[in-house]
Write an enzyme that holds these catalytic residues in place. Structure first.
Site: not given
Lengths: 490, 95
Positions: A79, A154, A178
């Protein structure tokens, strides 16, 4: 054989047996990125030369019989919230466009030391604020099961890359769901460890009392193996647990016989839960019961307050953490301002997206003179009540089971203009962060439209091993995790 | 709970955000709606409840305050939007 269909541990066995090389695995992943990512849009940055160089080094270690660890040579993605020395790190924000970190996050160092080639940086909601990856400052990521749908967020880029077999695994972060919500919406496994289990040093901060780093993989065993690399005490994160983590694979196959699994009635009574999600989760809990676990109704009476509590505490902490983006030392600067104050205001207005501004405003308001007691302090007190709910439940059960998300994947654009509707995505995942517990999502079925459904398993603090063991017990008797996503070609 | 435009501007100033008039209007509507939803917390009696600021719950461990190597000025300035010598350059602070 196409190496990208293998799990991390299957690839590791092939590397160990020298029937595949790490270079072949990295090439296969990168070729798939090239073929598919124009449509999925999971990656913000692909590091082809870096990943290939790491793979070559891994192959040399394997050839000389000195692998750096069991997953040496297995390529993963990150990420774009993890600082990577010499590579871009944007946190999904325009305010960090072009930012090159001067050092590696601790978890990045750990992955490198364990020999895992890093394929690149994955898309996300800006500063991890969002549940659909539509709040990325760059572009939305699409769900590999259906490209019109969101992969969740996310950590949507991480989830989509793993689900589409562009990466064997990935790291995400989870502040309110997330990791788990995008894992559920893309049919993969995602674990948020106990608060303090994994170092956050070098991870761009969102809400520091809630943020955790965790693995996103295709199988539960992969999740355990990747967590093992990450769960290392770090003196550079004062919240890092100084105790050495247990062996997460030692009891993975131990089954659930004799375990007491709690079903929180408040989670199953939520209006707005998709009946197909409820049915799949109930079938999963029955399957665990058939394996010898007993299902125990439990009550978490303050569940309905978790959303409001979270959306005061997280924005308050974010408003403080994001004060550092001032255009002075790194990131975007608005030029042409007459003085320093104007430069701050213009830089932040130009660099931040709408959801980030909304949360900074909300957090600043909740912390401001006259409102602190009514909002921020109040939320911290309700947080105590939510934490206590779990302490009481865990006095009588070993883990708590629920859906991960009230619905399967939703359309891009469907909720983005209505913040409160978007926040409801996280209703089952937020309490876990507020209480600091470990929580995992794993695939437990599909809707009639063919979209994955996630089962959430919450454990006692530091009890990741049991969460993984329960997940593995379920996974062993089902093939949901083996299905390939239908929205992208093979 | 309805925020006035003046309150929105006050908070934006505290947050160092130069919002456009459109953004101010949007924030006024949306923050008011969000704060309305948050108001349900006031229904709970928390007079006897201690706040939780941290999920860890335990006292963070101590470590020795040992001197560690730090970045060179060049590396620390590597991402600077503007610099002068080994300093970050900023617009005038005092008018």
């Amino acid at each position: 054989m196409d190496p990208t269909t293998l799990s991390m541990l299957e690839l590791a066995s092939a590397l160990e047996a020298r029937s595949l090389s790490s270079v072949e695995a990295v090439r296969a992943s990168l070729d798939r990125v090239e073929r598919l990512d124009g449509r999925v849009k999971a990656f913000l940055h692909v590091d082809r030369p870096g990943a290939l160089a790491q793979a070559e080094a891994s192959d040399r270690r394997r050839a000389s019989g000195t692998p750096a660890g069991p997953l040496d040579g297995v390529p993963v993605g990150l990420k774009d919230l993890f600082l990577t020395e010499g590579l871009p790190t944007t946190a999904g924000s325009r305010i960090l466009e072009g930012f090159i970190a001067p050092y590696d996050a601790t978890v990045v160092k750990l992955l490198k030391a364990a020999g895992l080639p890093l394929l690149g940086k994955l898309n996300m909601d800006e500063f991890a604020m969002g549940s659909s990856t539509e709040n990325s400052g760059y572009f939305p990521t699409r769900n590999p099961w259906n490209l019109d749908l969101s992969p969740g967020g996310s950590s949507g880029g991480s989830a989509a890359a793993v689900a589409a077999r562009m990466a064997f695994g990935a790291l995400g972060t989870d502040t309110g769901g997330s990791i788990r919500q995008p894992a559920a919406l893309t049919g993969i496994v995602g674990l948020k460890p106990t608060y303090g289990r994994v170092s956050r040093f070098g991870v761009v901060a969102f809400a520091s009392s809630l943020d955790q780093v965790g693995p996103m993989t295709r199988t539960v065993a992969d999740c355990a193996a990747l967590l093992q690399i990450l769960a290392v005490p770090d003196p550079r994160d004062s919240t890092s647990n100084p105790e050495v983590a247990p062996d997460y694979r030692a009891e993975l196959e131990g089954g659930v016989r004799g375990m007491k699994l709690g079903l929180p009635r408040e989670y199953f009574e939520l209006p707005g839960m998709d009946p197909e999600v409820r049915a799949a989760v109930e079938a999963a809990t029955s399957a665990l019961q058939k394996q010898g676990a007993s299902l125990v109704p439990v009550s978490l009476p303050h569940t309905r307050y978790a959303l409001a509590t979270y959306y005061l505490i997280a924005p308050a902490e974010a408003s403080s953490n994001l004060a550092r983006y001032d255009g002075v030392r790194y990131g975007l600067r608005a030029f042409g301002a007459k003085n320093l104050l104007q430069m701050y205001g213009q830089t932040r207005d130009q660099g931040f997206g709408l959801e980030v501004k909304r949360r900074i405003m909300l957090g600043t308001y909740a912390l401001s003179a006259g409102y602190y007691d009514a909002y921020y302090l109040k939320a911290q007190k309700v947080r105590t009540l939510i934490k206590r709910d779990f302490e009481e439940a865990f006095a009588s059960v070993d883990a708590v089971l629920s859906p991960t998300s009230p619905t399967a994947a939703f359309r891009i654009g469907e909720k983005v203009s209505d913040p409160l509707a978007m926040y409801l995505n996280d209703v089952f995942t937020l309490p876990c962060n507020l209480a600091g517990l470990p929580g995992m999502s794993l695939p437990c079925g599909f809707t009639r439209a063919g979209l994955p459904i996630g089962l959430q398993i919450l454990g006692r603090p530091w009890d990741e091993a049991r969460v993984l063991r329960i997940g593995r017990a379920f996974e062993r008797e089902h093939d949901f995790h083996r299905r390939a996503p239908t929205g992208v070609g093979g | 709970m309805s925020l006035t435009l003046d309150e929105v501007r006050h908070v934006a100033n505290l947050a160092r955000l130069s919002l456009s008039p459109e953004e101010e209007a949007l924030m006024q509507t949306q923050l008011s709606a969000i704060l309305d939803a948050m108001a349900e917390l006031s229904r709970l009696d928390t007079a006897q409840v201690e706040p939780t600021s941290h999920a860890a719950g335990e006292v963070p461990p101590w470590r020795p305050d040992a001197v560690q190597p730090s970045f060179s000025p060049e590396k620390a300035l590597g991402n600077a939007p503007a610099k002068v010598g080994t300093s970050f350059a900023v617009p005038k602070i005092l008018d």
